[in-house]
Write an enzyme that holds these catalytic residues in place. Structure first.
Site, mmCIF file in Angstrom:
data_model
loop_
_atom_site.group_PDB
_atom_site.id
_atom_site.type_symbol
_atom_site.label_atom_id
_atom_site.label_comp_id
_atom_site.label_asym_id
_atom_site.label_seq_id
_atom_site.Cartn_x
_atom_site.Cartn_y
_atom_site.Cartn_z
ATOM 1 N N ILE A 135 -53.812 -3.046 -16.790
ATOM 2 C CA ILE A 135 -54.766 -2.164 -15.384
ATOM 3 C C ILE A 135 -54.072 -1.681 -14.421
ATOM 4 C CG2 ILE A 135 -57.112 -3.609 -15.863
ATOM 5 C CD1 ILE A 135 -56.613 -5.118 -13.770
ATOM 6 N N ASP A 136 -54.060 -0.896 -14.100
ATOM 7 C CA ASP A 136 -52.773 -0.601 -12.895
ATOM 8 C C ASP A 136 -53.000 -1.402 -11.633
ATOM 9 O OD1 ASP A 136 -53.539 2.265 -14.086
ATOM 10 O OD2 ASP A 136 -55.197 2.516 -12.717
ATOM 11 N N ARG A 137 -51.781 -0.457 -10.297
ATOM 12 C CA ARG A 137 -51.393 -1.820 -9.701
ATOM 13 C C ARG A 137 -52.379 -1.488 -8.662
ATOM 14 N NH1 ARG A 137 -46.654 0.456 -6.048
ATOM 15 N NH2 ARG A 137 -48.533 2.030 -5.310
#
Length: 306
Positions: A135-137
């Protein structure tokens, strides 16, 4: 062993470096141009110059050179571990934490923390050990992590077969008339900004289902289910239908709402359903919304009362 990537050109007319950069590959245009120059990109079995304009039906073969191995250091970083057994971990990642080391993020990542805690599978190589999905930062929430190769193969196969269930909560801009729906639109690299993704013709299949949970003045809380797992998929699809995720400056929303400063998009991987690789048991995990997310929802509810 060097890895190879093969693809077929659907639409001709572009320079080969531009065509490859827009094909959704995880490499920059400059990197691809360098490989073309070095003869690592073949068109119909032959090397070409960067000025070559691709034709529909061209068969492209890219040989990705081996990268220099750099050891990742385990780091004693606190983790929110929701579940652990001999095969896997389920971790609740906080917003702002990068999942694995990459350019500009050699340390302080989830992988650095995980390596300090437990051995991980080796399937994804040195930079992404144990990581089955990402998942994105600036997205928070649940991730499954494999502790051995057998478990990794089983979890990855289930994910590829669309049997893993992943549910996200997102606060988006605008109000929905419908209570639920599906966005089915292909995603690839943005034609003008390689750091972004976009809905593009010839992109990879991407399907997102959404359900309205709560409506506010000018905003909507959604529950979203991923059928596919493209980079930035929910964020791109929400922008595409005119409802960018709140706090997502990359895809069209400011990082402030009702005087509250946001540190990233209000997108949380809330629920994860998977099959335990050894026992075959179906397991469901849930995580609370981050306090920052709850704070915004509370402010919207208070505003609605006025």
């Amino acid at each position: 062993m060097p890895k190879t990537t093969e693809l077929t050109i659907n639409d001709g007319g572009k320079r080969i470096d531009a065509a490859l950069a827009s094909a959704g590959l995880e490499h920059s245009r400059s990197t691809l141009a360098s490989w073309i120059k070095d003869g690592q990109v073949l068109v119909n079995g032959q090397p070409v110059k960067s000025s070559y304009k691709v034709k529909s039906g061209d068969k492209i073969r890219i040989t990705v050179p081996d990268t220099k191995s750099v050891a990742i250091q385990p780091e004693n970083i606190p983790l929110d571990i929701v579940y652990e057994d001999d095969d896997l971990l389920v971790v609740n990642k906080e917003q702002g934490m990068v999942v694995h080391p990459a350019a500009g993020h050699a340390g302080g990542t989830l992988v650095n923390a995980l390596l300090f805690h437990a051995p991980l599978s080796s399937i994804n190589g040195e930079f992404r050990p144990g990581i089955v999905h990402r998942i994105d930062r600036d997205t928070s929430g649940l991730l499954m992590v494999a502790k051995n190769d057998r478990a990794h193969q089983a979890l990855a196969a289930e994910l590829k077969a669309h049997k893993t269930e992943r549910y996200y909560y997102a606060l988006v801009k605008g109000e929905f008339k419908e209570d639920h729906g599906t966005v089915d639109a292909p995603i690839g690299r943005h034609p003008k900004d390689r750091k972004k993704q976009a809905v593009v013709a010839g992109g990879r299949e991407a399907v997102t289902h959404f359900e309205v949970l709560e409506r506010f003045h000018g905003y909507t809380l959604l529950r979203l289910a991923l059928e596919t797992g493209r980079t930035h998929q929910i964020r791109v699809h929400m922008q595409y239908i005119g409802h960018p995720v709140v706090g997502d400056a990359t895809y069209g929303h400011q990082q402030e709402l009702l005087g509250i400063s946001l540190k990233g998009q209000l997108l949380h991987a809330k629920t994860l359903v998977l099959t335990q690789p050894t026992t075959g048991e179906k397991m469901t995990f849930d995580s609370p919304l981050p306090s920052s997310f709850e704070r915004v929802l509370k402010a919207l509810k208070e505003e609605q009362k006025l």
